[in-house]
Design a protein around this motif. Structure first.
Motif, short mmCIF file in Angstrom:
data_model
loop_
_atom_site.label_atom_id
_atom_site.label_comp_id
_atom_site.label_asym_id
_atom_site.label_seq_id
_atom_site.Cartn_x
_atom_site.Cartn_y
_atom_site.Cartn_z
N MET A 58 0.82 -1.20 0.00
CA MET A 58 0.00 0.00 0.00
C MET A 58 0.86 1.26 0.00
SD MET A 58 -3.47 0.37 2.04
CE MET A 58 -4.01 1.84 2.82
N ASN A 59 2.16 1.13 0.17
CA ASN A 59 3.04 2.28 0.25
C ASN A 59 3.15 3.06 -1.05
OD1 ASN A 59 3.53 1.84 2.91
ND2 ASN A 59 5.37 0.63 2.57
N ASN A 60 2.92 2.43 -2.20
CA ASN A 60 3.04 3.13 -3.46
C ASN A 60 1.76 3.85 -3.86
OD1 ASN A 60 1.67 0.78 -3.92
ND2 ASN A 60 2.70 0.29 -5.84
N LYS A 61 0.71 3.72 -3.10
CA LYS A 61 -0.55 4.39 -3.39
C LYS A 61 -0.47 5.84 -2.90
CE LYS A 61 -3.49 0.35 -3.04
NZ LYS A 61 -3.18 -0.72 -2.11
N PRO A 62 -1.14 6.75 -3.61
CA PRO A 62 -1.18 8.14 -3.11
C PRO A 62 -1.84 8.20 -1.73
CG PRO A 62 -2.20 7.95 -5.31
CD PRO A 62 -1.89 6.57 -4.84
N LEU A 63 -1.43 9.17 -0.93
CA LEU A 63 -1.95 9.30 0.42
C LEU A 63 -3.47 9.42 0.43
CD1 LEU A 63 -1.41 9.55 3.45
CD2 LEU A 63 -1.17 12.01 3.12
N TRP A 64 -4.04 10.20 -0.48
CA TRP A 64 -5.50 10.37 -0.50
C TRP A 64 -6.20 9.03 -0.73
CZ3 TRP A 64 -8.01 8.74 -4.77
CH2 TRP A 64 -7.28 8.69 -5.97
N LEU A 65 -5.60 8.15 -1.53
CA LEU A 65 -6.21 6.85 -1.79
C LEU A 65 -6.11 5.96 -0.55
CD1 LEU A 65 -7.64 4.88 -3.61
CD2 LEU A 65 -5.42 4.29 -4.63
N LYS A 66 -5.00 6.05 0.16
CA LYS A 66 -4.86 5.30 1.41
C LYS A 66 -5.94 5.73 2.40
CE LYS A 66 0.13 4.71 1.03
NZ LYS A 66 1.42 5.07 1.63
N VAL A 67 -6.19 7.04 2.47
CA VAL A 67 -7.23 7.56 3.37
C VAL A 67 -8.60 7.04 2.94
CG1 VAL A 67 -8.42 9.67 4.15
CG2 VAL A 67 -5.91 9.61 4.02
N LEU A 68 -8.87 7.12 1.67
CA LEU A 68 -10.16 6.65 1.15
C LEU A 68 -10.37 5.17 1.44
CD1 LEU A 68 -12.59 7.75 -0.43
CD2 LEU A 68 -11.41 7.09 -2.53
N LEU A 69 -9.36 4.37 1.21
CA LEU A 69 -9.46 2.93 1.48
C LEU A 69 -9.62 2.64 2.97
CD1 LEU A 69 -6.78 1.68 -1.07
CD2 LEU A 69 -9.26 1.30 -1.21
N HIS A 70 -8.84 3.33 3.80
CA HIS A 70 -8.91 3.13 5.26
C HIS A 70 -10.30 3.49 5.78
CE1 HIS A 70 -7.63 3.13 9.46
NE2 HIS A 70 -8.23 4.29 9.59
N PHE A 71 -10.80 4.67 5.40
CA PHE A 71 -12.10 5.12 5.89
C PHE A 71 -13.21 4.22 5.36
CE2 PHE A 71 -9.87 8.46 7.69
CZ PHE A 71 -10.69 9.37 8.34
N GLY A 72 -13.08 3.76 4.12
CA GLY A 72 -14.09 2.87 3.56
C GLY A 72 -14.08 1.51 4.24
N PHE A 73 -12.89 0.95 4.46
CA PHE A 73 -12.76 -0.35 5.11
C PHE A 73 -13.33 -0.31 6.52
CE2 PHE A 73 -10.29 -3.34 7.75
CZ PHE A 73 -10.62 -4.52 7.12
N ARG A 74 -13.13 0.79 7.22
CA ARG A 74 -13.61 0.94 8.59
C ARG A 74 -15.08 1.35 8.66
NH1 ARG A 74 -9.46 1.15 12.76
NH2 ARG A 74 -7.74 0.03 11.78
N GLY A 75 -15.68 1.66 7.51
CA GLY A 75 -17.09 2.05 7.50
C GLY A 75 -17.35 3.45 8.04
N TYR A 76 -16.36 4.34 7.89
CA TYR A 76 -16.50 5.69 8.42
C TYR A 76 -17.32 6.62 7.53
CZ TYR A 76 -12.77 4.47 11.74
OH TYR A 76 -12.01 3.88 12.72
N PHE A 77 -17.69 6.18 6.34
CA PHE A 77 -18.54 6.99 5.47
C PHE A 77 -19.44 6.06 4.67
CE2 PHE A 77 -14.73 6.32 2.80
CZ PHE A 77 -15.31 5.79 1.66
N SER A 78 -20.48 6.64 4.06
CA SER A 78 -21.36 5.81 3.24
C SER A 78 -21.13 6.04 1.75
CB SER A 78 -22.83 6.03 3.62
OG SER A 78 -23.16 7.38 3.53
N ASN A 79 -21.00 7.27 1.32
CA ASN A 79 -20.85 7.54 -0.12
C ASN A 79 -19.44 7.90 -0.55
OD1 ASN A 79 -23.59 7.12 -0.67
ND2 ASN A 79 -24.08 9.21 -0.08
N GLY A 80 -18.69 8.50 0.33
CA GLY A 80 -17.35 8.93 -0.03
C GLY A 80 -16.90 10.07 0.85
N LEU A 81 -15.75 10.64 0.49
CA LEU A 81 -15.17 11.75 1.24
C LEU A 81 -14.99 12.94 0.31
CD1 LEU A 81 -12.44 9.72 3.17
CD2 LEU A 81 -14.55 10.67 4.13
N THR A 82 -15.07 14.14 0.86
CA THR A 82 -14.91 15.33 0.03
C THR A 82 -13.45 15.49 -0.39
OG1 THR A 82 -14.48 16.82 1.88
CG2 THR A 82 -16.80 16.52 1.23
N ILE A 83 -13.26 16.25 -1.44
CA ILE A 83 -11.91 16.52 -1.92
C ILE A 83 -11.08 17.24 -0.86
CG2 ILE A 83 -10.58 17.84 -3.64
CD1 ILE A 83 -12.84 17.07 -5.66
#
Length: 147
Positions: free
Chosen positions: A1-26
């Motif tokens: 996961m280290n080669n992924k952009p930071l924003w994508l790591k955040v998106l994947l982490h928050f999605g995996f943990r169920g912290y949002f339903s539709n997505g995150l703002t820019i």
């Protein structure tokens, strides 16, 4: 996961943990750098947009307008959904009627840059109760889980 952009790591982490339903703002995604890599300058909205359309990303990205907060949100495109049902620009899939008249990514980009760049520049990364501000204590805790 280290080669992924930071924003994508955040998106994947928050999605995996169920912290949002539709997505995150820019601004949320770009501002995460202020918590996770404070010595690095955040991406501009324009730089971010060029990254999300890049087809070499390991996942497809979705954008839609979230009715709950009245803002565009970025998510992971559900690979179960037939992509032919949605409009896309490279790796970015529009999963609602947002940008229904757009025929070029630069048109979408200009709208998103106009709407969000000043928020990122001013440190307004999170929207709560339809008001932009800094991250909540809970959001900071969620972000620091990634350290």
């Amino acid at each position: 996961m280290n080669n992924k952009p930071l924003w994508l790591k955040v998106l994947l982490h928050f999605g995996f943990r169920g912290y949002f339903s539709n997505g995150l703002t820019i601004p949320f995604l770009l501002g995460a750098r202020s918590i996770l890599s404070p010595d690095e300058k955040p991406l501009t909205v324009e730089e971010f947009l060029s990254e999300i359309v890049d087809e070499s990303l390991p996942v497809k990205i979705s954008i839609q307008r979230c009715g709950n907060i009245g803002e565009y949100v970025i998510g992971i495109f559900d690979k179960e959904s037939p992509s032919a049902l949605y409009r896309n620009f490279g790796n970015l899939y529009i999963t609602d009627s947002s940008f229904s008249t757009a025929d070029r990514m630069d048109y979408i980009g200009s709208i998103l840059i106009d709407h969000y760049q000043h928020k990122v520049d001013e440190g307004l990364f999170s929207i709560n109760h339809r008001e932009w501000g800094n991250y909540s204590k809970e959001e900071i805790e969620h972000l620091t889980e990634m350290k």
